[in-house]
Motif scaffolding. Structure first.
Motif, mmCIF file in Angstrom:
data_model
loop_
_atom_site.group_PDB
_atom_site.id
_atom_site.type_symbol
_atom_site.label_atom_id
_atom_site.label_comp_id
_atom_site.label_asym_id
_atom_site.label_seq_id
_atom_site.Cartn_x
_atom_site.Cartn_y
_atom_site.Cartn_z
ATOM 1 N N GLY A 76 33.267 50.058 31.583
ATOM 2 C CA GLY A 76 34.430 50.891 31.338
ATOM 3 C C GLY A 76 35.692 50.054 31.255
ATOM 4 N N VAL A 77 36.808 50.752 31.138
ATOM 5 C CA VAL A 77 38.092 50.088 30.941
ATOM 6 C C VAL A 77 38.926 50.180 32.210
ATOM 7 N N ILE A 78 39.492 49.058 32.598
ATOM 8 C CA ILE A 78 40.437 49.016 33.708
ATOM 9 C C ILE A 78 41.591 48.120 33.261
ATOM 10 N N CYS A 79 42.800 48.607 33.415
ATOM 11 C CA CYS A 79 43.999 47.869 32.978
ATOM 12 C C CYS A 79 43.901 47.500 31.499
ATOM 13 N N GLY A 80 43.305 48.372 30.713
ATOM 14 C CA GLY A 80 43.220 48.162 29.270
ATOM 15 C C GLY A 80 42.171 47.169 28.817
ATOM 16 N N ARG A 82 37.946 46.035 28.976
ATOM 17 C CA ARG A 82 36.581 46.430 29.326
ATOM 18 C C ARG A 82 36.050 45.456 30.376
ATOM 19 N N VAL A 83 35.643 45.977 31.532
ATOM 20 C CA VAL A 83 35.207 45.103 32.624
ATOM 21 C C VAL A 83 34.005 44.256 32.231
ATOM 22 N N GLU A 84 33.122 44.810 31.440
ATOM 23 C CA GLU A 84 31.918 44.065 31.060
ATOM 24 C C GLU A 84 32.224 42.905 30.111
ATOM 25 N N ASP A 85 33.422 42.884 29.526
ATOM 26 C CA ASP A 85 33.802 41.810 28.602
ATOM 27 C C ASP A 85 34.591 40.685 29.269
ATOM 28 N N ILE A 86 34.918 40.831 30.550
ATOM 29 C CA ILE A 86 35.700 39.804 31.248
ATOM 30 C C ILE A 86 34.795 38.605 31.516
ATOM 31 N N GLN A 87 35.196 37.450 31.020
ATOM 32 C CA GLN A 87 34.377 36.240 31.137
ATOM 33 C C GLN A 87 34.535 35.541 32.482
ATOM 34 N N GLU A 88 35.745 35.502 33.004
ATOM 35 C CA GLU A 88 36.005 34.787 34.248
ATOM 36 C C GLU A 88 35.401 35.567 35.418
ATOM 37 N N THR A 89 34.532 34.933 36.155
ATOM 38 C CA THR A 89 33.734 35.595 37.185
ATOM 39 C C THR A 89 34.570 36.284 38.266
ATOM 40 N N THR A 90 35.523 35.579 38.856
ATOM 41 C CA THR A 90 36.307 36.175 39.940
ATOM 42 C C THR A 90 37.116 37.362 39.440
ATOM 43 N N MET A 91 37.708 37.235 38.274
ATOM 44 C CA MET A 91 38.483 38.354 37.724
ATOM 45 C C MET A 91 37.570 39.552 37.462
ATOM 46 N N ARG A 92 36.368 39.296 36.979
ATOM 47 C CA ARG A 92 35.421 40.392 36.732
ATOM 48 C C ARG A 92 35.076 41.101 38.040
ATOM 49 N N GLU A 93 34.870 40.333 39.127
ATOM 50 C CA GLU A 93 34.557 40.941 40.431
ATOM 51 C C GLU A 93 35.723 41.811 40.906
ATOM 52 N N ILE A 94 36.944 41.308 40.757
ATOM 53 C CA ILE A 94 38.131 42.074 41.157
ATOM 54 C C ILE A 94 38.205 43.362 40.355
ATOM 55 N N ARG A 95 37.962 43.284 39.058
ATOM 56 C CA ARG A 95 38.031 44.468 38.195
ATOM 57 C C ARG A 95 36.887 45.434 38.478
ATOM 58 N N TYR A 96 35.712 44.913 38.867
ATOM 59 C CA TYR A 96 34.626 45.802 39.297
ATOM 60 C C TYR A 96 35.111 46.654 40.471
ATOM 61 N N ASP A 98 38.212 47.361 41.318
ATOM 62 C CA ASP A 98 39.235 48.292 40.824
ATOM 63 C C ASP A 98 38.584 49.499 40.151
ATOM 64 N N LYS A 99 37.574 49.240 39.339
ATOM 65 C CA LYS A 99 36.892 50.313 38.609
ATOM 66 C C LYS A 99 36.202 51.283 39.577
ATOM 67 N N LEU A 100 35.547 50.739 40.603
ATOM 68 C CA LEU A 100 34.870 51.600 41.576
ATOM 69 C C LEU A 100 35.869 52.470 42.337
ATOM 70 N N ILE A 101 37.005 51.895 42.707
ATOM 71 C CA ILE A 101 38.042 52.672 43.407
ATOM 72 C C ILE A 101 38.595 53.750 42.472
ATOM 73 N N ASP A 102 38.782 53.432 41.200
ATOM 74 C CA ASP A 102 39.228 54.435 40.224
ATOM 75 C C ASP A 102 38.232 55.580 40.122
ATOM 76 N N GLU A 103 36.945 55.245 40.061
ATOM 77 C CA GLU A 103 35.911 56.283 39.973
ATOM 78 C C GLU A 103 35.953 57.183 41.206
ATOM 79 N N LEU A 104 36.157 56.584 42.381
ATOM 80 C CA LEU A 104 36.271 57.361 43.615
ATOM 81 C C LEU A 104 37.451 58.314 43.524
#
Length: 116
Positions: A76-80, A82-96, A98-104
């Motif tokens: 899905g999209v967080i901050c514009g 797509r989380v699955e397209d983020i290449q940098e590992t740490t940033m992807r984890e942070i966005r994961y 963020d996405k879970l908190i948004d879903e909650l």
């Protein structure tokens, strides 16, 4: 390439915002904690310890006991972006996270948030 400044921000400084976002939508701090524990493999005590010592995001994810292998199903999209397209590992984890908190906050059932 310089690191994004979010890497040096303590998880403890952002955590109250996660909780406030959830509580504003009728969810609980316990649910926020459950999401973080699911994602990182922390116990409640080790999560509280990390918050107490003000671990930054980069170290929080690098030192996580066991990142959940199911996290790759978070899309899905967080901050514009797509989380699955983020290449940098740490940033992807942070966005994961963020996405879970948004879903909650959007009222999604915990079973779906935790990809059960």
């Amino acid at each position: 390439m310089t690191k994004h400044r979010i890497y040096s921000v303590s998880v403890a400084s952002v955590y109250p915002h996660y909780v406030a976002k959830a509580e504003k939508k009728g969810r609980t701090k316990a649910e926020v904690d459950e999401i973080i524990r699911w994602l990182t493999g922390h116990s409640q005590q080790s999560l509280e310890d990390q918050l107490a010592v003000k671990t930054n995001f980069e170290d929080f994810f690098a030192q996580a006991p066991r990142m959940n292998p199911s996290r790759s199903s978070i899309t899905g999209v967080i901050c514009g972006v797509r989380v699955e397209d983020i290449q940098e590992t740490t940033m992807r984890e942070i966005r994961y996270l963020d996405k879970l908190i948004d879903e909650l906050a959007k009222g999604k059932a915990m079973e779906k948030i935790l990809r059960k």
